[in-house]
Design an enzyme around this catalytic site. Structure first.
Site, PDB file in Angstrom:
ATOM      1  N   SER A  16       0.494  -1.241  -0.129  1.00 41.32           N
ATOM      2  CA  SER A  16       0.246  -0.199  -0.215  1.00 41.32           C
ATOM      3  C   SER A  16       0.766   1.185  -0.450  1.00 41.32           C
ATOM      4  O   SER A  16       0.034   2.466  -0.108  1.00 41.32           O
ATOM      5  CB  SER A  16      -1.206  -0.292   1.858  1.00 41.32           C
ATOM      6  OG  SER A  16      -2.371  -0.858   1.071  1.00 41.32           O
ATOM      7  N   GLN A  50     -11.894 -14.130   4.410  1.00 36.95           N
ATOM      8  CA  GLN A  50     -11.891 -13.835   6.188  1.00 36.95           C
ATOM      9  C   GLN A  50     -10.797 -13.811   6.341  1.00 36.95           C
ATOM     10  O   GLN A  50      -9.729 -14.850   6.120  1.00 36.95           O
ATOM     11  CB  GLN A  50     -12.418 -15.324   6.703  1.00 36.95           C
ATOM     12  CG  GLN A  50     -12.035 -16.409   6.489  1.00 36.95           C
ATOM     13  CD  GLN A  50     -13.439 -17.623   7.230  1.00 36.95           C
ATOM     14  OE1 GLN A  50     -14.755 -17.466   7.120  1.00 36.95           O
ATOM     15  NE2 GLN A  50     -12.400 -18.309   7.458  1.00 36.95           N
ATOM     16  N   THR A  64      -3.434 -16.979   4.181  1.00 28.95           N
ATOM     17  CA  THR A  64      -2.114 -18.177   3.651  1.00 28.95           C
ATOM     18  C   THR A  64      -2.331 -18.647   2.466  1.00 28.95           C
ATOM     19  O   THR A  64      -1.761 -18.710   1.956  1.00 28.95           O
ATOM     20  CB  THR A  64      -1.995 -18.566   4.928  1.00 28.95           C
ATOM     21  OG1 THR A  64      -2.819 -18.738   5.015  1.00 28.95           O
ATOM     22  CG2 THR A  64      -2.346 -17.547   6.121  1.00 28.95           C
ATOM     23  N   SER A  71      -9.912   1.705   2.571  1.00 30.45           N
ATOM     24  CA  SER A  71     -10.628   0.417   1.341  1.00 30.45           C
ATOM     25  C   SER A  71      -9.663   0.142   0.231  1.00 30.45           C
ATOM     26  O   SER A  71      -8.952   1.985  -0.073  1.00 30.45           O
ATOM     27  CB  SER A  71     -11.846   0.884   0.744  1.00 30.45           C
ATOM     28  OG  SER A  71     -12.592   0.659  -0.411  1.00 30.45           O
ATOM     29  N   ASN A  72      -8.922  -0.408  -0.346  1.00 30.90           N
ATOM     30  CA  ASN A  72      -8.027  -0.657  -1.316  1.00 30.90           C
ATOM     31  C   ASN A  72      -8.527  -0.300  -1.889  1.00 30.90           C
ATOM     32  O   ASN A  72      -8.388   0.940  -3.540  1.00 30.90           O
ATOM     33  CB  ASN A  72      -7.762  -1.634  -1.214  1.00 30.90           C
ATOM     34  CG  ASN A  72      -6.554  -2.089  -0.356  1.00 30.90           C
ATOM     35  OD1 ASN A  72      -5.610  -2.023  -0.462  1.00 30.90           O
ATOM     36  ND2 ASN A  72      -7.176  -2.628   0.702  1.00 30.90           N
ATOM     37  N   ARG A  79      -0.259   9.468   4.747  1.00 24.54           N
ATOM     38  CA  ARG A  79      -0.826   8.189   7.299  1.00 24.54           C
ATOM     39  C   ARG A  79       0.355   9.809   7.578  1.00 24.54           C
ATOM     40  O   ARG A  79       1.245   9.311   7.232  1.00 24.54           O
ATOM     41  CB  ARG A  79      -0.893   7.389   6.611  1.00 24.54           C
ATOM     42  CG  ARG A  79      -0.796   6.999   8.888  1.00 24.54           C
ATOM     43  CD  ARG A  79      -0.963   4.795   8.764  1.00 24.54           C
ATOM     44  NE  ARG A  79      -1.638   4.507   8.277  1.00 24.54           N
ATOM     45  CZ  ARG A  79      -2.219   3.509   7.369  1.00 24.54           C
ATOM     46  NH1 ARG A  79      -0.675   3.161   6.438  1.00 24.54           N
ATOM     47  NH2 ARG A  79      -3.334   3.073   6.502  1.00 24.54           N
ATOM     48  N   GLY A 100       2.633  -0.555   3.668  1.00 21.30           N
ATOM     49  CA  GLY A 100       2.493  -1.188   2.670  1.00 21.30           C
ATOM     50  C   GLY A 100       2.281  -3.310   3.102  1.00 21.30           C
ATOM     51  O   GLY A 100       3.957  -3.690   3.690  1.00 21.30           O
TER      52      GLY A 100
END
Length: 420
Positions: free
Chosen positions: A98, A160, A165, A203-204, A332, A346
């Site tokens: 990110s 979820q 993974t 939100s991406n 941020r 990120g």
């Protein structure tokens, strides 16, 4: 506005020429505080990095770069760049997750300066027809602030916490190629989540939308715009956006996805298309390139990326539900004991990076680990920021509001983008 469009390439080219000639970042922003910085507590940084390894990361590093009157780079590396035993190398490339949102935000601010987008008008007007419903009136500013009520499509792909993974990664992430418009459609199916501007929710999809706006307004593919407006002018030759290619070219660090069942081995997740997060998270870079980019950004008009006025807008942060963490326009802000720092974090399968700088650009810090899906690893990296920026804790420091009840005043909260 056309004048800005014509002048920007010359401003960025001048900054790039200075970089090539001196090997340094652009000059610090005029009028900003240049107070002497604390000496980094490298022992404290090392301890935090060792904690990330203890939590399950094969390796970690921190790069602390001081600019201005005292140019200096301090690098602390521990562990391995891969499970074959290669020592961690802080100069190699990796997926920045990110942190990619900062690059997208710069492109949008450039287009705003050129009069191509008004951030306070409905974003749907700057997107291909039908991308957003006709009654969705959230502005570009609200989208960039994560205050638009746009559902995060990555929740559908990961389903979820814990499934990211193995099964979700192999079935829907590693080799799958998504069209960015389809990612938005996935989000739109859930409807508007709340009245825009009334709350914060990371939100991406917000920055997939901004990437689509960049393409629509320029008529150019997003990777080309990124390369032409940021990467090439700043000489970021170790930064790339190669979606949907899966490989990281050149010397790079291997990323590992932590298995939900900690008794099972780490999963090599280095190769992946990145299409599932696109402009919100698919940039590949290095600590050195991130430093050049972030320091140029924080220099405002002197850095050649955005004007002072645009930078001020990006830094106009609003609170988030996470203590000491605020968010602006793709930036941020974290409040440390010695002051505020700006940047982004990120996390993408196999990689975690926190990239921050002081407001005057004098010190940039990049902390990295090559494991994800592990909150303890994330916490270790967050805990490296305070000693890197603020130095050693005074022996008899008074308790303040920043000191947690257990006295662990260096434990920054884990931010909300931990799933990717």
């Amino acid at each position: 506005m056309a004048k800005t469009s014509l002048l920007r390439p010359f401003a960025v080219a001048a900054a790039a020429a200075a970089l090539a000639a001196t090997g340094t970042v652009p000059a610090l922003a005029a009028g900003r505080d240049t107070t002497a910085l604390p000496v980094p507590d490298t022992a404290g940084v090392l301890s935090a990095l060792q904690a990330t390894m203890g939590a399950g990361a094969p390796g970690a590093f921190a790069v602390i770069r001081d600019h201005g009157g005292d140019e200096r780079t301090r690098s602390v590396s521990v562990g391995r760049a891969d499970l074959d035993g290669t020592p961690m190398n802080s100069s190699w490339r990796f997926r920045v997750g990110s942190n990619s949102k900062m690059f997208a935000a710069v492109l949008v601010m450039q287009l705003a300066e050129e009069g191509r987008i008004d951030l306070d008008k409905p974003l749907r007007d700057y997107l291909p027809a039908g991308t957003l419903p006709a009654d969705w009136d959230m502005t570009g500013r609200q989208v960039m602030e994560h205050r638009a009520g746009v559902y995060d499509h990555t929740n559908d792909l990961l389903e979820q916490p814990g499934e990211e993974t193995t099964s979700a990664f192999e079935a829907r992430i590693r080799t799958k190629v998504y069209n960015p418009a389809d990612l938005v459609a996935m989000s739109v199916k859930h409807g508007q989540q709340y009245t825009p501007g009334t709350r914060y929710s990371y939100s991406n999809t917000d920055f997939v939308l901004m990437g689509l706006a960049v393409e629509h307004l320029t008529g150019r593919p997003y990777p080309d715009v990124l390369r032409e407006r940021i990467l090439e002018p700043l000489g970021l030759d170790r930064t790339s956006f190669v979606v949907p290619d899966q490989r990281i070219e050149g010397r790079h660090i291997t990323g590992y996805l932590t298995n939900d069942d900690r008794t099972k081995p780490l999963l090599d997740s280095t190769e992946q298309t990145g299409s599932w997060v696109w402009s919100a998270g698919a940039v590949i870079s290095s600590a050195e390139d991130l430093d050049r980019f972030l320091t140029a950004l924080m220099a405002g008009g002197n850095g050649g990326l955005v004007s002072d006025a645009s930078l001020k807008q990006m830094e106009a942060v609003l609170p988030t539900p996470t203590a000491r963490i605020s968010y602006g326009l793709g930036l941020r802000r974290i409040s440390l004991s010695c002051g505020d720092v700006y940047g982004h974090g990120g996390i993408v399968q196999g990689y975690q990076t926190q990239s921050f700088t002081t407001p005057d650009g004098q010190r940039s810090v990049f902390v990295f680990a090559n494991a994800s899906n592990n909150g303890a690893v994330t916490q270790g990296l967050m805990n490296a920021l305070e000693p890197a920026f603020c130095g050693k804790k005074p022996a008899a420091a008074p308790r303040t509001a920043l000191v947690q009840q257990d006295g662990a005043d260096r434990d920054l909260p884990v931010v909300e983008d931990t799933r990717i």
